[in-house]
Motif scaffolding. Structure first.
Motif, PDB file in Angstrom:
ATOM      1  N   MET A   1      -3.140  11.793 -32.144  1.00  0.00           N
ATOM      2  CA  MET A   1      -2.654  10.909 -31.088  1.00  0.00           C
ATOM      3  C   MET A   1      -1.921   9.723 -31.686  1.00  0.00           C
ATOM      4  O   MET A   1      -0.820   9.377 -31.270  1.00  0.00           O
ATOM      5  CB  MET A   1      -3.835  10.380 -30.280  1.00  0.00           C
ATOM      6  N   PHE A   2      -2.547   9.145 -32.703  1.00  0.00           N
ATOM      7  CA  PHE A   2      -1.976   7.943 -33.303  1.00  0.00           C
ATOM      8  C   PHE A   2      -0.622   8.247 -33.946  1.00  0.00           C
ATOM      9  O   PHE A   2       0.359   7.563 -33.712  1.00  0.00           O
ATOM     10  CB  PHE A   2      -2.940   7.378 -34.346  1.00  0.00           C
TER      11      PHE A   2
ATOM     12  N   PHE B   1     -12.953  15.265 -33.223  1.00  0.00           N
ATOM     13  CA  PHE B   1     -12.603  13.984 -32.629  1.00  0.00           C
ATOM     14  C   PHE B   1     -11.634  13.213 -33.520  1.00  0.00           C
ATOM     15  O   PHE B   1     -10.634  12.666 -33.068  1.00  0.00           O
ATOM     16  CB  PHE B   1     -13.900  13.204 -32.422  1.00  0.00           C
TER      17      PHE B   1
ATOM     18  N   THR C   1      -7.850  11.933 -32.575  1.00  0.00           N
ATOM     19  CA  THR C   1      -7.376  10.543 -32.633  1.00  0.00           C
ATOM     20  C   THR C   1      -6.232  10.394 -33.614  1.00  0.00           C
ATOM     21  O   THR C   1      -5.236   9.727 -33.327  1.00  0.00           O
ATOM     22  CB  THR C   1      -8.490   9.576 -33.072  1.00  0.00           C
TER      23      THR C   1
END
Lengths: 288, 225
Positions: free
Chosen positions: B20-21, B13, B17
């Motif tokens: 993605m960031f 996870f 993230t």
């Protein structure tokens, strides 16, 4: 036990309310353009009804964060949605959002297919991500906004885009490329129901965060539960009310499980009645 | 056993993230211009493409505006239009007025519906959307030796005729910059483009300006007024 009679189902009222909100948002450019009736203006980023101003909390927050200045009317406009979220949690998402209206409409249409109907309507999730992703979506969104220095969610927010594209179509007779966001969000519904709402929507995350200590919750009565797990299949958010998750932050009070429950083990309650305990995975053992 | 599974999920996870960031941050800004963050994103405001009346200075406008479209919906002349993402990037959804398509008639309805203070309520005279600039090589009256025409259309249509536009003894128009609101009615109705030598060029252009330049209005004083 038989299903609840038609008008006693809460979801019917939810569908009607969603439809009414959708009609207001989509019909409002027409009244503005063709009859010059300016009683209602805007869409869910900021809605003006008469003298009432409603400003969406996340968009207002982003505007404050990037401009680094407060503007009183904007803060006052945020009072109504924030109070609503404090009382009832993410009801904007489940009872008003035009994306939810389109999603439930897709589900209903899929349900009309013979043979496969029910299976498609309550399809199991193909892609499952941790639910915490919602909070990180919010943080990422805010950080990106502040790095770039311009609010981002204000122009790619899917509920806002539905109103905006209608307005563009009515006023300027063309549709912009941003409609792709809406299409992608609706397509993501196919593998997992409400994929965007569950994991990625920053506005939903804001409302869920505000509504963490909400008053209106769904109470799970373990003594009445027969363990049929219908609620788990019905929940569009992938929450399992049958293990007592109905009061979690991720619940958006859409009442699908309340209506599906054959023994009335799940019911809406106001928290101030004092019968609710802190939800946990081991809810089964806790006596309510 | 159960704990191990949890840690694995968390790692995955975190990776998702973080990825993605980072990818989001990298793709959304122009890296060649990172030296000065102010110039990272360029405003689509240019001559004849102006912000609606009462707009705060351009560097604050897109930060304050939440793209709710209320100004465009109340505009009775449908002068206010919106940028889309292809032409304006993060400025997408902010309002503009193209004075060559439809100028602003200063009805001042839009400033009272703006929920974020991007458009600040003000009176007609205080509007500074831009400033009109007359191209004397193109204006048929300024070139009356050549054209033999005496047109004073811009003077006739100006809502502040005699204050913002004046005409001299030969009917040649000139702009009083301090009083020009930049509404663009003069530029819209200029007839110089019909003169065959001008090839469709209008004599008046509205140049976007900052309020400060003309009246020394800062964001602070705008908010207090």
């Amino acid at each position: 036990m038989a299903r609840k009679s038609f008008w006693k189902r809460i979801t019917i009222w939810r569908y009607l309310f969603l439809l009414a909100c959708f009609i207001v948002i989509v019909g409002n450019p027409f009244t503005n353009y063709y009859w010059n009736i300016n009683f209602i203006q805007g869409w869910f980023q900021s809605l003006g009804v008469g003298n009432l101003w409603v400003v969406s909390p996340l968009e207002g927050l982003e505007s404050i964060l990037t401009a680094k200045a407060f503007y009183m009317p904007s803060l006052i406009g945020m009072v109504v949605p924030v109070t609503l979220a404090f009382l009832m949690g993410r009801v904007f998402c489940s009872w008003m959002c035009p994306i939810e209206f389109l999603s439930f409409l897709t589900d209903k249409i899929l349900g009309l297919i013979p043979k496969w109907g029910t299976k498609l309507k309550y399809r199991p999730d193909l892609i499952r991500l941790p639910k915490k992703l919602l909070w990180f979506a919010l943080v990422t969104e805010l950080m990106l906004t502040m790095i770039i220095g311009y609010p981002l969610f204000v122009w790619w927010s899917p509920p806002g885009l539905v109103g905006r594209e209608t307005m563009f179509y009515v006023f300027y007779k063309h549709i912009t490329v941003e409609i792709a966001v809406v299409v992608v969000v609706l397509l993501l519904n196919l593998p997992t129901r409400r994929f965007f709402c569950r994991y990625l929507c920053p506005l939903g995350a804001t409302l869920a965060l505000i509504g963490k200590w909400r008053q209106l919750v769904i109470r799970y009565d373990a003594s009445k539960c027969v363990g049929c797990k219908v609620c788990d299949t019905r929940c569009p958010m992938g929450i399992k009310p049958s293990v007592g998750e109905s009061q979690s932050v991720y619940c958006w009070n859409c009442a699908e499980c309340v209506d599906a429950c054959p023994t009335n083990a799940l019911q809406f309650t106001w928290r101030d009645k004092g019968v609710i305990k802190v939800p946990s995975a081991s809810m089964k053992e806790v006596k309510l | 056993m159960k704990k191990e599974k949890n840690t694995k999920g968390r790692r995955e996870f975190l990776k998702v993230t973080l990825g993605m960031f980072l990818s989001g941050a990298l793709t959304s800004c122009d890296l060649s211009q990172l030296k000065n963050p102010r110039t990272m994103i360029k405003s689509p405001i240019r001559p004849n493409i102006l912000r609606p009346p009462g707009a705060v200075p351009e560097e604050h406008f897109a930060q304050k505006c939440i793209r709710c479209g209320r100004c465009g919906e109340v505009c009775p002349y449908h002068s206010i239009k919106y940028f889309d993402v292809k032409e304006a990037g993060v400025f997408s959804g902010t309002p503009y007025i193209n004075v060559m398509e439809k100028p602003c008639y200063l009805c001042m309805k839009c400033v009272y519906v703006c929920p974020t203070g991007s458009l600040v309520p003000c009176s007609k005279e205080d509007v500074r959307m831009g400033v009109a600039v007359i191209n004397r090589q193109i204006c048929v009256t300024w070139q009356q030796q050549k054209t033999g025409l005496m047109c004073k259309t811009c003077f006739d249509v100006c809502p502040f005729a005699g204050i913002a536009i004046k005409i001299d003894h030969d009917f040649r128009p000139y702009i009083i910059e301090e009083n020009c609101t930049g509404c663009g009615i003069c530029a819209y109705s200029c007839i110089a483009d019909t003169w065959y030598e001008n090839k469709g060029k209008k004599a008046i252009t509205i140049m976007p300006i900052k309020w400060k330049k003309i009246k020394e209005v800062s964001l602070k004083s705008v908010k207090n007024s």
